[in-house]
Design a protein around this motif. Structure first.
Motif, PDB file in Angstrom:
ATOM      1  N   PRO A 221       1.247 -38.524  -1.908  1.00 41.29           N
ATOM      2  CA  PRO A 221       0.942 -37.451  -0.945  1.00 41.29           C
ATOM      3  C   PRO A 221      -0.344 -37.704  -0.164  1.00 41.29           C
ATOM      4  O   PRO A 221      -0.422 -37.430   1.037  1.00 41.29           O
ATOM      5  CB  PRO A 221       0.836 -36.205  -1.828  1.00 41.29           C
ATOM      6  CG  PRO A 221       1.698 -36.510  -2.996  1.00 41.29           C
ATOM      7  CD  PRO A 221       1.511 -37.979  -3.254  1.00 41.29           C
ATOM      8  N   THR A 222      -1.356 -38.245  -0.837  1.00 42.61           N
ATOM      9  CA  THR A 222      -2.624 -38.547  -0.149  1.00 42.61           C
ATOM     10  C   THR A 222      -2.419 -39.681   0.856  1.00 42.61           C
ATOM     11  O   THR A 222      -2.962 -39.632   1.973  1.00 42.61           O
ATOM     12  CB  THR A 222      -3.707 -38.940  -1.170  1.00 42.61           C
ATOM     13  OG1 THR A 222      -3.864 -37.881  -2.111  1.00 42.61           O
ATOM     14  CG2 THR A 222      -5.030 -39.200  -0.473  1.00 42.61           C
ATOM     15  N   VAL A 223      -1.649 -40.690   0.454  1.00 43.98           N
ATOM     16  CA  VAL A 223      -1.352 -41.816   1.361  1.00 43.98           C
ATOM     17  C   VAL A 223      -0.638 -41.299   2.605  1.00 43.98           C
ATOM     18  O   VAL A 223      -0.998 -41.654   3.743  1.00 43.98           O
ATOM     19  CB  VAL A 223      -0.490 -42.878   0.656  1.00 43.98           C
ATOM     20  CG1 VAL A 223      -0.091 -43.985   1.635  1.00 43.98           C
ATOM     21  CG2 VAL A 223      -1.237 -43.466  -0.537  1.00 43.98           C
ATOM     22  N   MET A 224       0.370 -40.452   2.398  1.00 43.40           N
ATOM     23  CA  MET A 224       1.140 -39.919   3.523  1.00 43.40           C
ATOM     24  C   MET A 224       0.259 -39.095   4.451  1.00 43.40           C
ATOM     25  O   MET A 224       0.352 -39.196   5.677  1.00 43.40           O
ATOM     26  CB  MET A 224       2.288 -39.061   2.998  1.00 43.40           C
ATOM     27  CG  MET A 224       3.420 -39.858   2.365  1.00 43.40           C
ATOM     28  SD  MET A 224       4.303 -40.869   3.576  1.00 43.40           S
ATOM     29  CE  MET A 224       4.997 -39.606   4.627  1.00 43.40           C
ATOM     30  N   GLU A 225      -0.594 -38.270   3.868  1.00 40.78           N
ATOM     31  CA  GLU A 225      -1.466 -37.412   4.681  1.00 40.78           C
ATOM     32  C   GLU A 225      -2.383 -38.251   5.564  1.00 40.78           C
ATOM     33  O   GLU A 225      -2.508 -37.986   6.765  1.00 40.78           O
ATOM     34  CB  GLU A 225      -2.287 -36.508   3.761  1.00 40.78           C
ATOM     35  CG  GLU A 225      -3.217 -35.567   4.514  1.00 40.78           C
ATOM     36  CD  GLU A 225      -4.040 -34.690   3.591  1.00 40.78           C
ATOM     37  OE1 GLU A 225      -4.893 -33.933   4.088  1.00 40.78           O
ATOM     38  OE2 GLU A 225      -3.843 -34.781   2.354  1.00 40.78           O
ATOM     39  N   ARG A 226      -3.010 -39.261   4.981  1.00 39.44           N
ATOM     40  CA  ARG A 226      -3.929 -40.085   5.750  1.00 39.44           C
ATOM     41  C   ARG A 226      -3.204 -40.951   6.767  1.00 39.44           C
ATOM     42  O   ARG A 226      -3.708 -41.199   7.867  1.00 39.44           O
ATOM     43  CB  ARG A 226      -4.775 -40.935   4.795  1.00 39.44           C
ATOM     44  CG  ARG A 226      -5.714 -40.088   3.942  1.00 39.44           C
ATOM     45  CD  ARG A 226      -6.628 -40.934   3.098  1.00 39.44           C
ATOM     46  NE  ARG A 226      -7.420 -41.858   3.919  1.00 39.44           N
ATOM     47  CZ  ARG A 226      -8.308 -42.712   3.410  1.00 39.44           C
ATOM     48  NH1 ARG A 226      -8.528 -42.734   2.096  1.00 39.44           N
ATOM     49  NH2 ARG A 226      -8.980 -43.515   4.204  1.00 39.44           N
ATOM     50  N   TRP A 227      -2.007 -41.431   6.402  1.00 33.75           N
ATOM     51  CA  TRP A 227      -1.215 -42.245   7.338  1.00 33.75           C
ATOM     52  C   TRP A 227      -0.772 -41.403   8.533  1.00 33.75           C
ATOM     53  O   TRP A 227      -0.832 -41.845   9.684  1.00 33.75           O
ATOM     54  CB  TRP A 227      -0.039 -42.855   6.592  1.00 33.75           C
ATOM     55  CG  TRP A 227       0.931 -43.693   7.377  1.00 33.75           C
ATOM     56  CD1 TRP A 227       2.286 -43.704   7.225  1.00 33.75           C
ATOM     57  CD2 TRP A 227       0.658 -44.671   8.393  1.00 33.75           C
ATOM     58  NE1 TRP A 227       2.878 -44.612   8.068  1.00 33.75           N
ATOM     59  CE2 TRP A 227       1.886 -45.223   8.808  1.00 33.75           C
ATOM     60  CE3 TRP A 227      -0.502 -45.123   9.000  1.00 33.75           C
ATOM     61  CZ2 TRP A 227       2.000 -46.194   9.797  1.00 33.75           C
ATOM     62  CZ3 TRP A 227      -0.409 -46.097   9.993  1.00 33.75           C
ATOM     63  CH2 TRP A 227       0.823 -46.627  10.386  1.00 33.75           C
ATOM     64  N   GLN A 228      -0.360 -40.179   8.301  1.00 34.04           N
ATOM     65  CA  GLN A 228       0.038 -39.290   9.386  1.00 34.04           C
ATOM     66  C   GLN A 228      -1.151 -38.979  10.298  1.00 34.04           C
ATOM     67  O   GLN A 228      -1.004 -38.853  11.513  1.00 34.04           O
ATOM     68  CB  GLN A 228       0.629 -37.993   8.830  1.00 34.04           C
ATOM     69  CG  GLN A 228       1.995 -38.144   8.174  1.00 34.04           C
ATOM     70  CD  GLN A 228       3.100 -38.436   9.179  1.00 34.04           C
ATOM     71  OE1 GLN A 228       2.884 -38.445  10.379  1.00 34.04           O
ATOM     72  NE2 GLN A 228       4.298 -38.678   8.668  1.00 34.04           N
ATOM     73  N   GLU A 229      -2.341 -38.854   9.706  1.00 32.09           N
ATOM     74  CA  GLU A 229      -3.533 -38.615  10.520  1.00 32.09           C
ATOM     75  C   GLU A 229      -3.794 -39.781  11.460  1.00 32.09           C
ATOM     76  O   GLU A 229      -4.146 -39.589  12.632  1.00 32.09           O
ATOM     77  CB  GLU A 229      -4.745 -38.394   9.610  1.00 32.09           C
ATOM     78  CG  GLU A 229      -4.731 -37.063   8.869  1.00 32.09           C
ATOM     79  CD  GLU A 229      -5.894 -36.935   7.902  1.00 32.09           C
ATOM     80  OE1 GLU A 229      -6.660 -37.922   7.762  1.00 32.09           O
ATOM     81  OE2 GLU A 229      -6.036 -35.863   7.273  1.00 32.09           O
ATOM     82  N   SER A 230      -3.616 -41.009  10.980  1.00 30.65           N
ATOM     83  CA  SER A 230      -3.819 -42.191  11.828  1.00 30.65           C
ATOM     84  C   SER A 230      -2.770 -42.252  12.927  1.00 30.65           C
ATOM     85  O   SER A 230      -3.076 -42.574  14.081  1.00 30.65           O
ATOM     86  CB  SER A 230      -3.772 -43.464  10.979  1.00 30.65           C
ATOM     87  OG  SER A 230      -4.917 -43.592  10.182  1.00 30.65           O
TER      88      SER A 230
END
Length: 315
Positions: free
Chosen positions: A228-237
């Motif tokens: 979930p943290t990976v997805m959140e940060r990837w979506q932000e980028s």
């Protein structure tokens, strides 16, 4: 508008003794002819401005009856050297490129012929033929009785587009070759984050198939607790267009997780818009183990020094 006909009246000796005349009202015919002439001028003016090479061929010999400026540019010849000549006589270099067969087929069958991005070689001098890529169509024309009387030629020069695409494909191939040569796991994603390509090392490490990994399938080899943290940060980028950097575990073919430093950089076009992402995953498991071991040793040394440098109770 009237049509006049005068005929001499002869006597038995062949001498003209009178003149017989007749008139016929041709107003409607003249209006129709004028209308046809105006229509012809109108469509010729429109076709002359059309951003495509256009020619009108007439008869079974495919005689050029009209061409626009773009057609002159495409074949490298002025209109006065083309009009009134069969197309293969006016453009002889086209004879060896299958033009005759295609034109005859359309004229005899009435079936239109269309082709995209075909290579043609045109030019006045055989030694200096110019390569061009065109999208073209041959469409049959018909007379008032519906009988085929010619062919309408429509061609669009797409040479610049084809060459630009080939340059992009060449750069893409060079980029992929480079990505295959690096010792990291590597991949490329579309601007929306959909991953479309992984290098060989990714598949060797994960033992996954391209079908399973395409798009967002990479989530299957991530730690569910950290995903979930990976997805959140990837979506932000993806939303901001900013580079992505994070350390997280990725599951290998043996089922074990190893730590990877992941960096993702945006690839932008000339306008600055993100057109794709290029990512690398660097295995830092051993490095992190060494760092942890060094921290443990440092901690023990600090405790040892503290123990032997502290004053004794008697002091």
């Amino acid at each position: 508008h009237y049509e006049y006909i005068f005929v001499p009246v002869l006597d038995l000796d062949g001498t003209v003794e009178a003149v017989a005349g007749s008139t016929r009202d041709i107003t409607q015919q003249k209006i129709a002819e004028d209308s046809i002439s105006e229509d012809r001028q109108r469509w010729q003016a429109l076709l002359a401005q059309t951003p495509a090479a256009i020619a009108i061929l007439k008869g079974p010999n495919h005689t050029l009856s009209w061409v626009n400026t773009d057609f002159e540019v495409l074949v490298g010849r002025p209109a006065n050297s083309l009009i009134g000549k069969p197309v293969l006589a006016a453009i002889p270099e086209a004879a060896d490129q299958g033009l005759s067969v295609l034109l005859n087929g359309v004229y005899l069958t009435g079936i239109p012929f269309r082709v995209a991005q075909v290579l043609i070689r045109l030019g006045k001098e055989p030694k200096f033929l110019k390569d061009s890529y065109v999208n073209f169509a041959y469409l049959p024309t018909r007379d008032q009785q519906g009988v085929i009387d010619g062919i309408f030629v429509h061609a669009t020069d797409v040479t610049e587009m084809v060459m630009a695409r080939r340059q992009v494909e060449e750069r893409e191939q060079q980029f992929r070759t480079l990505a295959e040569s690096i010792p990291n796991l590597a991949w490329m994603a579309r601007s929306d984050g959909h991953i479309s390509w992984y290098n060989r090392r990714w598949y060797e490490y994960t033992a996954a198939t391209p079908q399973a990994m395409e798009g967002w399938g990479w989530q299957a080899v991530h730690d569910p607790q950290i995903l979930p943290t990976v997805m959140e940060r990837w979506q932000e980028s993806i939303s901001s267009g900013l580079p992505f950097e994070m350390v997280f575990p990725i599951k290998g073919a043996d089922g074990n997780f190893r730590d990877f430093l992941t960096r993702v950089e945006p690839v932008r076009d000339s306008q600055g818009s993100v057109v794709r992402w290029f990512g690398t995953n660097t295995d830092i498991t051993e490095q992190r183990s060494i760092e942890q071991e060094l921290r443990r040793i440092n901690r023990e040394l600090e405790e040892f020094c503290l123990l032997y440098t502290s004053p004794s109770p008697r002091d």
